[in-house]
Design a protein around this motif. Structure first.
Motif, PDB file in Angstrom:
ATOM      1  N   MET A   1     -24.054  -0.083   5.075  1.00  0.00           N
ATOM      2  CA  MET A   1     -23.454   1.226   5.066  1.00  0.00           C
ATOM      3  C   MET A   1     -22.013   1.133   5.549  1.00  0.00           C
ATOM      4  SD  MET A   1     -24.926   4.645   6.773  1.00  0.00           S
ATOM      5  CE  MET A   1     -23.851   5.939   7.218  1.00  0.00           C
ATOM      6  N   SER A   2     -21.147   1.835   4.910  1.00  0.00           N
ATOM      7  CA  SER A   2     -19.722   1.814   5.190  1.00  0.00           C
ATOM      8  C   SER A   2     -19.387   2.738   6.360  1.00  0.00           C
ATOM      9  CB  SER A   2     -18.980   2.256   3.931  1.00  0.00           C
ATOM     10  OG  SER A   2     -17.625   2.396   4.196  1.00  0.00           O
ATOM     11  N   THR A   3     -18.487   2.263   7.228  1.00  0.00           N
ATOM     12  CA  THR A   3     -17.989   3.093   8.325  1.00  0.00           C
ATOM     13  C   THR A   3     -17.039   4.133   7.748  1.00  0.00           C
ATOM     14  OG1 THR A   3     -18.074   1.181   9.790  1.00  0.00           O
ATOM     15  CG2 THR A   3     -16.738   3.036  10.508  1.00  0.00           C
ATOM     16  N   PRO A   4     -17.177   5.391   8.126  1.00  0.00           N
ATOM     17  CA  PRO A   4     -16.253   6.394   7.593  1.00  0.00           C
ATOM     18  C   PRO A   4     -14.819   6.155   8.076  1.00  0.00           C
ATOM     19  CG  PRO A   4     -17.746   7.377   9.206  1.00  0.00           C
ATOM     20  CD  PRO A   4     -18.172   5.955   9.031  1.00  0.00           C
ATOM     21  N   ALA A   5     -13.884   6.468   7.211  1.00  0.00           N
ATOM     22  CA  ALA A   5     -12.469   6.329   7.554  1.00  0.00           C
ATOM     23  C   ALA A   5     -12.013   7.528   8.371  1.00  0.00           C
ATOM     24  CB  ALA A   5     -11.635   6.208   6.284  1.00  0.00           C
ATOM     25  N   GLU A   6     -11.058   7.293   9.246  1.00  0.00           N
ATOM     26  CA  GLU A   6     -10.396   8.357   9.997  1.00  0.00           C
ATOM     27  C   GLU A   6      -9.028   8.590   9.353  1.00  0.00           C
ATOM     28  OE1 GLU A   6     -11.370  10.172  12.617  1.00  0.00           O
ATOM     29  OE2 GLU A   6     -13.214   9.158  13.180  1.00  0.00           O
ATOM     30  N   LYS A   7      -8.664   9.840   9.185  1.00  0.00           N
ATOM     31  CA  LYS A   7      -7.425  10.220   8.515  1.00  0.00           C
ATOM     32  C   LYS A   7      -6.362  10.590   9.553  1.00  0.00           C
ATOM     33  CE  LYS A   7      -6.081  13.491   4.894  1.00  0.00           C
ATOM     34  NZ  LYS A   7      -6.597  14.543   3.988  1.00  0.00           N
ATOM     35  N   PHE A   8      -5.122  10.108   9.331  1.00  0.00           N
ATOM     36  CA  PHE A   8      -4.006  10.374  10.242  1.00  0.00           C
ATOM     37  C   PHE A   8      -2.786  10.804   9.437  1.00  0.00           C
ATOM     38  CE2 PHE A   8      -6.726   7.233  12.187  1.00  0.00           C
ATOM     39  CZ  PHE A   8      -6.857   7.688  13.480  1.00  0.00           C
ATOM     40  N   PRO A   9      -2.000  11.740   9.973  1.00  0.00           N
ATOM     41  CA  PRO A   9      -0.784  12.165   9.265  1.00  0.00           C
ATOM     42  C   PRO A   9       0.372  11.195   9.512  1.00  0.00           C
ATOM     43  CG  PRO A   9      -0.973  13.370  11.304  1.00  0.00           C
ATOM     44  CD  PRO A   9      -2.227  12.510  11.194  1.00  0.00           C
ATOM     45  N   TYR A  10       1.284  11.115   8.564  1.00  0.00           N
ATOM     46  CA  TYR A  10       2.560  10.453   8.813  1.00  0.00           C
ATOM     47  C   TYR A  10       3.327  11.350   9.779  1.00  0.00           C
ATOM     48  CZ  TYR A  10       2.456   6.724   5.304  1.00  0.00           C
ATOM     49  OH  TYR A  10       2.171   5.595   4.599  1.00  0.00           O
ATOM     50  N   VAL A  11       4.109  10.752  10.649  1.00  0.00           N
ATOM     51  CA  VAL A  11       4.805  11.478  11.713  1.00  0.00           C
ATOM     52  C   VAL A  11       6.315  11.288  11.555  1.00  0.00           C
ATOM     53  CG1 VAL A  11       5.109  11.575  14.223  1.00  0.00           C
ATOM     54  CG2 VAL A  11       2.847  11.129  13.260  1.00  0.00           C
ATOM     55  N   PRO A  12       7.090  12.369  11.689  1.00  0.00           N
ATOM     56  CA  PRO A  12       8.550  12.205  11.609  1.00  0.00           C
ATOM     57  C   PRO A  12       9.075  11.463  12.839  1.00  0.00           C
ATOM     58  CG  PRO A  12       7.985  14.498  12.067  1.00  0.00           C
ATOM     59  CD  PRO A  12       6.699  13.765  11.878  1.00  0.00           C
ATOM     60  N   ARG A  13       9.890  10.438  12.615  1.00  0.00           N
ATOM     61  CA  ARG A  13      10.471   9.679  13.722  1.00  0.00           C
ATOM     62  C   ARG A  13      11.887  10.136  14.032  1.00  0.00           C
ATOM     63  NH1 ARG A  13       8.969   3.519  13.397  1.00  0.00           N
ATOM     64  NH2 ARG A  13       9.414   3.697  15.600  1.00  0.00           N
ATOM     65  N   ASP A  14      12.530  10.757  13.064  1.00  0.00           N
ATOM     66  CA  ASP A  14      13.876  11.289  13.270  1.00  0.00           C
ATOM     67  C   ASP A  14      13.963  12.604  12.507  1.00  0.00           C
ATOM     68  OD1 ASP A  14      16.551  11.969  13.374  1.00  0.00           O
ATOM     69  OD2 ASP A  14      17.272   9.967  12.848  1.00  0.00           O
ATOM     70  N   PRO A  15      13.804  13.735  13.209  1.00  0.00           N
ATOM     71  CA  PRO A  15      13.806  15.033  12.534  1.00  0.00           C
ATOM     72  C   PRO A  15      15.047  15.287  11.668  1.00  0.00           C
ATOM     73  CG  PRO A  15      13.098  15.273  14.805  1.00  0.00           C
ATOM     74  CD  PRO A  15      13.575  13.848  14.649  1.00  0.00           C
ATOM     75  N   ALA A  16      16.171  14.673  12.010  1.00  0.00           N
ATOM     76  CA  ALA A  16      17.387  14.862  11.223  1.00  0.00           C
ATOM     77  C   ALA A  16      17.245  14.276   9.817  1.00  0.00           C
ATOM     78  CB  ALA A  16      18.575  14.223  11.937  1.00  0.00           C
ATOM     79  N   LEU A  17      16.347  13.298   9.656  1.00  0.00           N
ATOM     80  CA  LEU A  17      16.150  12.660   8.354  1.00  0.00           C
ATOM     81  C   LEU A  17      15.012  13.290   7.552  1.00  0.00           C
ATOM     82  CD1 LEU A  17      16.585   8.912   9.363  1.00  0.00           C
ATOM     83  CD2 LEU A  17      18.249  10.402   8.230  1.00  0.00           C
ATOM     84  N   GLY A  18      14.280  14.208   8.169  1.00  0.00           N
ATOM     85  CA  GLY A  18      13.191  14.899   7.465  1.00  0.00           C
ATOM     86  C   GLY A  18      12.150  13.950   6.902  1.00  0.00           C
ATOM     87  N   GLN A  19      11.778  14.174   5.642  1.00  0.00           N
ATOM     88  CA  GLN A  19      10.717  13.391   4.984  1.00  0.00           C
ATOM     89  C   GLN A  19      11.007  11.893   4.980  1.00  0.00           C
ATOM     90  OE1 GLN A  19       7.867  15.290   4.666  1.00  0.00           O
ATOM     91  NE2 GLN A  19       7.724  14.959   2.461  1.00  0.00           N
ATOM     92  N   ALA A  20      12.275  11.520   4.945  1.00  0.00           N
ATOM     93  CA  ALA A  20      12.645  10.102   4.894  1.00  0.00           C
ATOM     94  C   ALA A  20      12.236   9.351   6.156  1.00  0.00           C
ATOM     95  CB  ALA A  20      14.141   9.951   4.654  1.00  0.00           C
ATOM     96  N   SER A  21      12.028  10.061   7.256  1.00  0.00           N
ATOM     97  CA  SER A  21      11.675   9.389   8.512  1.00  0.00           C
ATOM     98  C   SER A  21      10.182   9.364   8.783  1.00  0.00           C
ATOM     99  CB  SER A  21      12.396  10.053   9.686  1.00  0.00           C
ATOM    100  OG  SER A  21      11.773  11.274  10.038  1.00  0.00           O
ATOM    101  N   LEU A  22       9.365   9.905   7.872  1.00  0.00           N
ATOM    102  CA  LEU A  22       7.920   9.914   8.105  1.00  0.00           C
ATOM    103  C   LEU A  22       7.381   8.487   8.169  1.00  0.00           C
ATOM    104  CD1 LEU A  22       6.707  12.810   5.779  1.00  0.00           C
ATOM    105  CD2 LEU A  22       7.002  12.847   8.256  1.00  0.00           C
ATOM    106  N   SER A  23       6.553   8.214   9.174  1.00  0.00           N
ATOM    107  CA  SER A  23       6.001   6.874   9.383  1.00  0.00           C
ATOM    108  C   SER A  23       4.527   6.964   9.759  1.00  0.00           C
ATOM    109  CB  SER A  23       6.750   6.163  10.513  1.00  0.00           C
ATOM    110  OG  SER A  23       8.102   5.983  10.179  1.00  0.00           O
ATOM    111  N   PRO A  24       3.775   5.917   9.426  1.00  0.00           N
ATOM    112  CA  PRO A  24       2.361   5.884   9.812  1.00  0.00           C
ATOM    113  C   PRO A  24       2.201   5.486  11.278  1.00  0.00           C
ATOM    114  CG  PRO A  24       2.902   3.912   8.572  1.00  0.00           C
ATOM    115  CD  PRO A  24       4.142   4.761   8.612  1.00  0.00           C
ATOM    116  N   MET A  25       2.233   6.473  12.154  1.00  0.00           N
ATOM    117  CA  MET A  25       2.116   6.247  13.592  1.00  0.00           C
ATOM    118  C   MET A  25       0.681   6.550  14.023  1.00  0.00           C
ATOM    119  SD  MET A  25       5.191   5.243  14.290  1.00  0.00           S
ATOM    120  CE  MET A  25       5.161   5.191  16.077  1.00  0.00           C
TER     121      MET A  25
END
Length: 140
Positions: A1-25
């Motif tokens: 049986m497979s372990t269920p995956a946990e979902k995480f959002p990408y997080v902005p690292r520099d708000p001035a860059l908006g979407q371009a700064s999103l990172s998998p934190m």
């Protein structure tokens, strides 16, 4: 049986860059001689896990007592590092042993790389949808 995956959002690292700064934190708890929480960059291009100096101190490690050196590369090539092993907890998954290059610098976030984060977890990135999934490895 497979372990269920946990979902995480990408997080902005520099708000001035908006979407371009999103990172998998990834939020995680690290257990050394003391406990601490951190947010680590899930980096499939990093060879090893890296821990900033101040977090290692917060976890109770003494630089002078950790004598196994490890060489870093890329942007961190000039930074001295020592090997330490911690227990890491990601959400509801069982704790895992994680080896880190404890860097004598604080210029980086926690980096979760191939050795050994990706040896313990499977990760699927959905960058266009701004989330990633983490699943504990299956089998031995």
């Amino acid at each position: 049986m497979s372990t269920p995956a946990e979902k995480f959002p990408y997080v902005p690292r520099d708000p001035a860059l908006g979407q371009a700064s999103l990172s998998p934190m990834l939020p995680l708890t690290l257990v050394g001689r003391q406990n601490g929480t951190a947010s680590g960059l899930v980096d499939s291009g990093a060879a090893i896990n890296v821990l900033p100096f101040s977090l290692g101190v917060q976890l109770g490690f003494d630089w002078d007592q950790e004598t196994n050196a490890v060489a870093l590369s890329g942007n961190l090539a000039a930074v001295e590092a020592r090997v330490i092993v911690l227990s890491g907890v990601v959400r509801n998954f069982a704790p895992v042993r994680l080896a880190f290059a404890w860097a004598k610098a604080d210029t980086m976030s926690v980096i979760l790389g191939q050795v050994n984060f990706f040896m313990e977890f499977d990760v699927c990135f959905f960058r266009s949808q701004s989330f990633f999934e983490v699943r504990r490895k299956q089998g031995p």
